[in-house]
Scaffold this motif. Structure first.
Motif, mmCIF file in Angstrom:
data_model
loop_
_atom_site.group_PDB
_atom_site.id
_atom_site.type_symbol
_atom_site.label_atom_id
_atom_site.label_comp_id
_atom_site.label_asym_id
_atom_site.label_seq_id
_atom_site.Cartn_x
_atom_site.Cartn_y
_atom_site.Cartn_z
ATOM 1 N N PRO A 157 -22.212 37.102 -34.812
ATOM 2 C CA PRO A 157 -23.126 37.380 -33.689
ATOM 3 C C PRO A 157 -23.557 38.837 -33.640
ATOM 4 O O PRO A 157 -24.698 39.138 -33.284
ATOM 5 C CB PRO A 157 -22.292 37.008 -32.462
ATOM 6 C CG PRO A 157 -21.316 36.004 -32.952
ATOM 7 C CD PRO A 157 -20.992 36.406 -34.356
ATOM 8 N N ALA A 214 -26.226 36.672 -26.667
ATOM 9 C CA ALA A 214 -24.845 36.410 -27.078
ATOM 10 C C ALA A 214 -23.950 36.120 -25.864
ATOM 11 O O ALA A 214 -23.096 35.247 -25.914
ATOM 12 C CB ALA A 214 -24.304 37.605 -27.859
ATOM 13 N N VAL A 215 -24.192 36.871 -24.799
ATOM 14 C CA VAL A 215 -23.355 36.699 -23.603
ATOM 15 C C VAL A 215 -23.641 35.359 -22.935
ATOM 16 O O VAL A 215 -22.728 34.641 -22.529
ATOM 17 C CB VAL A 215 -23.602 37.860 -22.609
ATOM 18 C CG1 VAL A 215 -22.942 37.582 -21.271
ATOM 19 C CG2 VAL A 215 -23.053 39.154 -23.189
ATOM 20 N N GLY A 223 -27.976 41.115 -26.901
ATOM 21 C CA GLY A 223 -26.696 41.061 -26.189
ATOM 22 C C GLY A 223 -26.705 39.999 -25.112
ATOM 23 O O GLY A 223 -25.733 39.245 -24.939
ATOM 24 N N LEU A 224 -27.821 39.917 -24.414
ATOM 25 C CA LEU A 224 -27.954 38.901 -23.359
ATOM 26 C C LEU A 224 -27.866 37.495 -23.957
ATOM 27 O O LEU A 224 -27.254 36.589 -23.371
ATOM 28 C CB LEU A 224 -29.297 39.106 -22.643
ATOM 29 C CG LEU A 224 -29.608 38.196 -21.462
ATOM 30 C CD1 LEU A 224 -28.566 38.346 -20.364
ATOM 31 C CD2 LEU A 224 -30.998 38.501 -20.901
ATOM 32 N N ILE A 243 -27.367 40.104 -33.567
ATOM 33 C CA ILE A 243 -27.944 40.963 -32.515
ATOM 34 C C ILE A 243 -28.698 42.128 -33.150
ATOM 35 O O ILE A 243 -29.834 42.425 -32.780
ATOM 36 C CB ILE A 243 -26.826 41.487 -31.584
ATOM 37 C CG1 ILE A 243 -26.231 40.343 -30.759
ATOM 38 C CG2 ILE A 243 -27.367 42.577 -30.654
ATOM 39 C CD1 ILE A 243 -24.943 40.706 -30.037
#
Lengths: 199, 255
Positions: free
Chosen positions: A137, A176-177, A173-174, A141
């Motif tokens: 991931p 992945a989160v 990042g968003l 990113i």
């Protein structure tokens, strides 16, 4: 299993190449007008997302196999998207308001939102998925942020690249989160809409 | 999954901080490459039909240090970006005793009359640089670059008035239909966008049609893409939905 593992890098590279090629095509078509260049760009992104979505996801050691599950519920991810969009806009809302009429905003906003969503579907959707499967991931990113910065190069020039890379990093990042593309599309659209009022 | 979350949170935090630092209070650039239509032209004296909603034009100024009368290169633009000027090092010469030079661009509230046979299109701007302290005049030793926005309608060229008379300058229009034009400005004075009196507004039926075709063409593309995407999503979900198990009448059937 080994064949799938070897095939994955090629696919990630292929998606990256296709997204960059779509942006290059758009840049080449810019002199022919915004209609043609934006239309072709949007169509290419849709085709890439479509083709990649239809393709089966091979299991790989990096992803644990198969499609990654969403880490956030839909409502939570929408809230996260709204918050990130607001944070991206925050540094500029204190600036001088433009005089663009609100009545003309809505159609433009709809077009901007759809193009932003197509970009997110291709970059934070297909491209992120393939790089996650191939590497990790974190690589997905970074690759997404680099592609995001590169595809905006023809329009905004080198000066905008660091900012576009930073925003690409945040959106990656968003992704992945949250485990979803939706909040990225929301945050991206909100950040774009700010240009109507403050650019 | 935990690794993805951790990487995501780190990237999100880093990206947002970097973006906030890079914005530096500037205008937000678009992240999707769509052109933002320019904001309405700001008129000093708007036509009657544009008085409502008109915002007054803004001025701009900058102060540059001077060393032995040499003015470094720089630029200044009005707050509404309707006029932008750039100049290279040595383009202006200041009196030897000057410590700095203040350059200003101001919309002229009472502009001089237009030359005969010519209409002034939009605002007249006064461009000037003065020495600080005022020990003499700042002179232009070579041309400087001046970009002027013109309002919708007819436009032919930028004219310059050096105090005595207007004269037309070789004008370069911005590509892509942007309402800007540039000249190599020969001196300080007044600058205005102009068009011959009675010139057509430029909005011929083909121009208007082209504008609408472009805008609504993009909209049509967008709607088309959206519909295709929705149809595909519905189909995909239908394919993924589990098929109900039917009672088998005979044989073992397929798994």
């Amino acid at each position: 299993m080994i064949q799938a593992g070897l095939a994955a890098p090629r696919r990630a590279m292929r998606v990256t190449g296709l997204v960059l090629a779509a942006a290059l095509l758009r840049a080449l078509l810019l002199p022919a007008g915004d209609l043609l260049s934006t239309g072709v760009f949007g169509a290419c992104l849709l085709a890439i997302s479509w083709a990649e979505r239809a393709a089966p996801t091979p299991p790989s050691p990096a992803s644990g196999g198969g499609t990654l599950p969403a880490a956030m519920g839909k409502v939570a991810s929408i809230v996260a998207g709204l918050m990130v969009g607001a944070i991206l806009l925050a540094p500029v809302v204190g600036g001088r308001l433009s005089g663009r009429p609100l009545a003309d905003f809505w159609t433009w906003a709809a077009i901007a939102a759809v193009i932003a969503t197509l970009e997110e579907t291709a970059i934070r959707g297909a491209l992120y998925q393939r790089w996650s499967e191939e590497a990790s991931p974190a690589v997905a990113i970074v690759a997404g942020a680099a592609v995001f910065a590169l595809i905006h190069l023809p329009r905004y020039g080198l000066a905008a690249m660091p900012l576009d890379a930073a925003v690409g990093l945040a959106l990656g990042g968003l992704r992945a989160v949250s485990g979803r593309v939706l909040p990225c599309a929301i945050a991206h659209s909100i950040a774009d809409w700010g240009a109507w009022f403050w650019a | 999954m935990i690794g993805a979350r951790r990487a995501g949170l780190t990237a999100l935090a880093l990206g947002l901080i970097a973006a906030a630092l890079l914005h530096c209070g500037g205008a937000p650039p678009l992240f999707d490459g769509i052109i933002v239509p320019p904001e309405p032209y700001r008129w000093e004296s708007p036509p009657a039909n544009l008085k409502n909603g008109n915002k007054p034009p803004l001025s701009g100024e900058t102060t540059l240090p001077v060393s032995n009368g040499q003015v470094p290169g720089g630029g200044v633009q009005t707050g509404d970006n309707q006029v932008i000027m750039f100049f290279g090092p040595g383009a202006f010469k200041a009196p030897p005793a000057a410590q700095s030079v203040k350059c200003t661009i101001e919309p002229d509230a009472s502009p001089p009359p237009a030359p005969s046979g010519v209409d002034i299109r939009g605002n007249v701007y006064r461009v000037n640089c003065v020495a600080q302290p005022d020990t003499g005049a700042v002179t232009v030793t070579s041309t400087y670059h001046l970009t002027l926005r013109f309002p919708p309608g007819a436009f032919q060229e930028i004219q310059y008035k050096d105090g005595n008379s207007w004269r037309a300058l070789t004008t370069l229009r911005a590509p892509g239909g942007d309402p800007y034009a540039s000249v190599n400005a020969p001196g300080f004075g007044e600058y205005a966008a102009t068009a011959p009196t009675g010139a057509p507004s430029g909005d011929s039926i083909f121009t208007v049609l082209g504008r609408y075709v472009e805008f609504y063409g993009i909209l049509a593309f967008v709607i088309l893409f959206g519909v295709i995407a929705i149809i595909q999503e519905i189909r995909r979900r239908r394919r993924r939905a589990p098929t109900p198990t039917l009672p088998r009448k005979r044989g073992r059937g397929n798994p």
